[in-house]
Design an enzyme around this catalytic site. Sequence first.
Site, mmCIF file in Angstrom:
data_model
loop_
_atom_site.group_PDB
_atom_site.id
_atom_site.type_symbol
_atom_site.label_atom_id
_atom_site.label_comp_id
_atom_site.label_asym_id
_atom_site.label_seq_id
_atom_site.Cartn_x
_atom_site.Cartn_y
_atom_site.Cartn_z
ATOM 1 N N GLU A 1 0.867 -1.175 0.000
ATOM 2 C CA GLU A 1 0.000 0.000 0.000
ATOM 3 C C GLU A 1 0.907 1.229 0.000
ATOM 4 O O GLU A 1 1.802 1.328 0.843
ATOM 5 C CB GLU A 1 -0.880 0.010 1.246
ATOM 6 C CG GLU A 1 -1.857 -1.154 1.321
ATOM 7 C CD GLU A 1 -2.592 -1.191 2.641
ATOM 8 O OE1 GLU A 1 -3.421 -0.293 2.879
ATOM 9 O OE2 GLU A 1 -2.326 -2.099 3.450
ATOM 10 N N ARG B 1 5.098 -13.066 9.538
ATOM 11 C CA ARG B 1 5.777 -11.841 9.137
ATOM 12 C C ARG B 1 7.086 -11.707 9.923
ATOM 13 O O ARG B 1 7.328 -12.427 10.895
ATOM 14 C CB ARG B 1 4.887 -10.622 9.337
ATOM 15 C CG ARG B 1 4.554 -10.281 10.758
ATOM 16 C CD ARG B 1 3.659 -9.053 10.790
ATOM 17 N NE ARG B 1 3.486 -8.579 12.155
ATOM 18 C CZ ARG B 1 2.794 -7.499 12.468
ATOM 19 N NH1 ARG B 1 2.230 -6.797 11.507
ATOM 20 N NH2 ARG B 1 2.672 -7.126 13.722
ATOM 21 N N LYS C 1 3.481 1.197 10.284
ATOM 22 C CA LYS C 1 3.610 2.404 9.456
ATOM 23 C C LYS C 1 3.064 3.631 10.181
ATOM 24 O O LYS C 1 3.582 4.735 10.030
ATOM 25 C CB LYS C 1 2.866 2.215 8.131
ATOM 26 C CG LYS C 1 3.618 1.415 7.092
ATOM 27 C CD LYS C 1 2.844 1.459 5.791
ATOM 28 C CE LYS C 1 3.414 0.499 4.778
ATOM 29 N NZ LYS C 1 2.558 0.422 3.584
#
Length: 560
Positions: A36, A263, A273
Site C-alpha cells: 500500500e 511476518r 507504518k
Amino acid sequence: MQEEEKKSLNFLEQIIEEDLSEGFPQDKLRFRFPPEPNGYLHIGHTKAIWINFGLGEKYKAPVNLRFDDTNPEKEEQEYVDAIKRDVEWLGYKWDKICYASDYFQKLYDWAEKLISEGKAYVDDQTSEEINAQRKSPFENGIESPFRNRSVEENLLLFRRMKAGDFEEGTHVLRAKIDMKSANMNMRDPVMYRILKKPHHRTGEEWSIYPMYDWTHGESDYIEQVSHSLCSLEFENHRPLYEWYLNQVYKKNTTKSKQREFARLNVSYTITSKRKLLKLVEGKYVTGWDDPRMPTVSGMRRRGYTPEAIKNFLERVGVAKRENLIDVSLLEFTVRDHLNKIAPRVMAVLNPVKLVIINLNEDNEEWVSLENNPEDPNSGERNVPFSKEIYIEREDFMEEAPKKFFRLTLGGEVRLKGAYIIKAESVQKDEHGNIQTIYCTYDKESKSGSGSEASMRKVKGTLHWVSVRHALPIEVRIYDRLFIDESPDSHEDDFLEYLNPESLNIIKGFAEPSLSESKVGDKFQFQRIGYFAVDKDSKENKLIFNRTVTLKDTWAKINNK
C-alpha cells in the site's frame, strides 16, 4: 537425492510443488508484491519481497509490483516512487507495475453484479452501529435492518453513492454473507465506503472507494496471480478472499490461492507504518530515510547492502509461526558482508597528537597498505606518514593495567603498516589533559621491509593518520532507535522508549585516500567499525554514517 531436495523446501515451495505435481501448468505461475503506498517500505516488507520475487526467480515466473491504492487519504506519489526505488535497490525486477486503481471500474461493475444477484446491499447505518451488530465470535450477529432491501433500491442507492449524492459516513455497500459465522470477517463485510478525497492517480473521478478485502483478491484474479502469499494476519481473511473470488470466477482461468507466512518481527524495531509516520512527523528522526529507521531507504543510507539483507532473510527462513528475531542477527549479516567487500582505511575519531621526536620535520614517506585482506583482488594503496600523527586517545595510557596492549609510557607498539614506536613523555594542559605524546621510532622496523627489526614482535598495533595530510570528517554514530526489545508492543507510549543516545555526531580525521569518496561508498575504519558516506556530504565536507560496529557490543552492554 530427491527426498533430500524435498526436505529442504520451505512450506510455500512445497505448496507450489504439490500444485505443479497435480497438473497446474508451470507457465501459469505468477506472483505479486502488493504494497500500500501509504509509507516507505521497512524491514518487515523485505521478507514479502524476498519470498515473492525469490519464487519468481526459482520458477522463472513473472512477479507483479502492484500498488493497493484504495485509500486516497493516506496515499501519495512520493511513496509509490520510494517503493519502486527500494525494490530495484534490493535487486529485483518486476514483470508489470499494476495499480488497484486501474481496476476501479471493473470492481464497481462486479459490485453491481453482486447486488443484482442479491449478494450485496447498501446499509445506511454508521460504522459504530454496524460494528455493534457484528457482536463477538461467541454469539450470533444481528442482521442490519437494511439487509433485505430490494435489488432495485440497492442499485439505485449504490449508483447515487458513486455519483456523489451522499455525504461521507451515510452509506456503505456490504456483502450479504453470514451474520452467524464464527469468522467475523464473514459477517457482511463492507465492500465500499463514501470518501470524497482526490486520489493520487484517478483525481476526483470517484466518490466511493473499495475496501482492501474486496480489492485485493479481485486484483489478484484480474492479474491471474496463481499464488497470493501474504502475512499471517490475513489468515482469517482467507475464507472471505475465496468467497469474493467465487463470485467472479470463470472456468479455464486461474483462481488465485492465498497462503500465509509469519511476518518478520525484529527486536528493538518498529514496523507499524502509523508509528513510523509519527516518528517522521514529530521530527524524532530526520525523515523516512533516517539511518536509524528500519525502512529500506534508511538501511540503504546507513550503509546496509542488499546482499546482507537477503542473507539475513535466508538465515531467518520462511516460518508459519510468529517469532521475534534478534536484531543482532541482522547486524551480524551486515557486518559479515561488509567484511568481505569494504576497503580497510584508517580514521581517528577521538584524536590526540603524537610527535615522533627522532624524525625530521620535513620527512614524508608513503607506506603501502592492503585494501582488504578478505579480497585478494582489492589491491593496495599508499598512505602518507610523517613526524606528527593522530592516534585514538583511548590507545594511550600513562600507566596501564597488565592487559592493556596499546601505548604506554616506556612501552612499544607498531603503527599499522609503518614503524614500531616507543612513548617517551607527554605534554598536558592546565587541567591535566594530555595534549601531545612524544615518541621515538625504530627506523629499521618498517613493516614489510624484511629487516630483523621489522620482524620484532610487539603486542599492540595502532591505526593512525598523518596530521599534515589528515582529512577532516564528520562521523554520525548511530545506535538502536529504541531501548526496549519490543517497542511495537507499546501502543500510545512507544515514544517513551526512544534511545536518547541513538545519534552522536563527532569530528575526526581520515587518511587522504577518502577524499575521492562518493555517497554510498562503504569502508571499514580499522579497529572501529563499518561506515558509509552520507548523502549530506558536500565537496569539502565528508560525512560518514556508522553502519555497524566491528563487533556486537550491544550484547555485552545488555549482559552487564
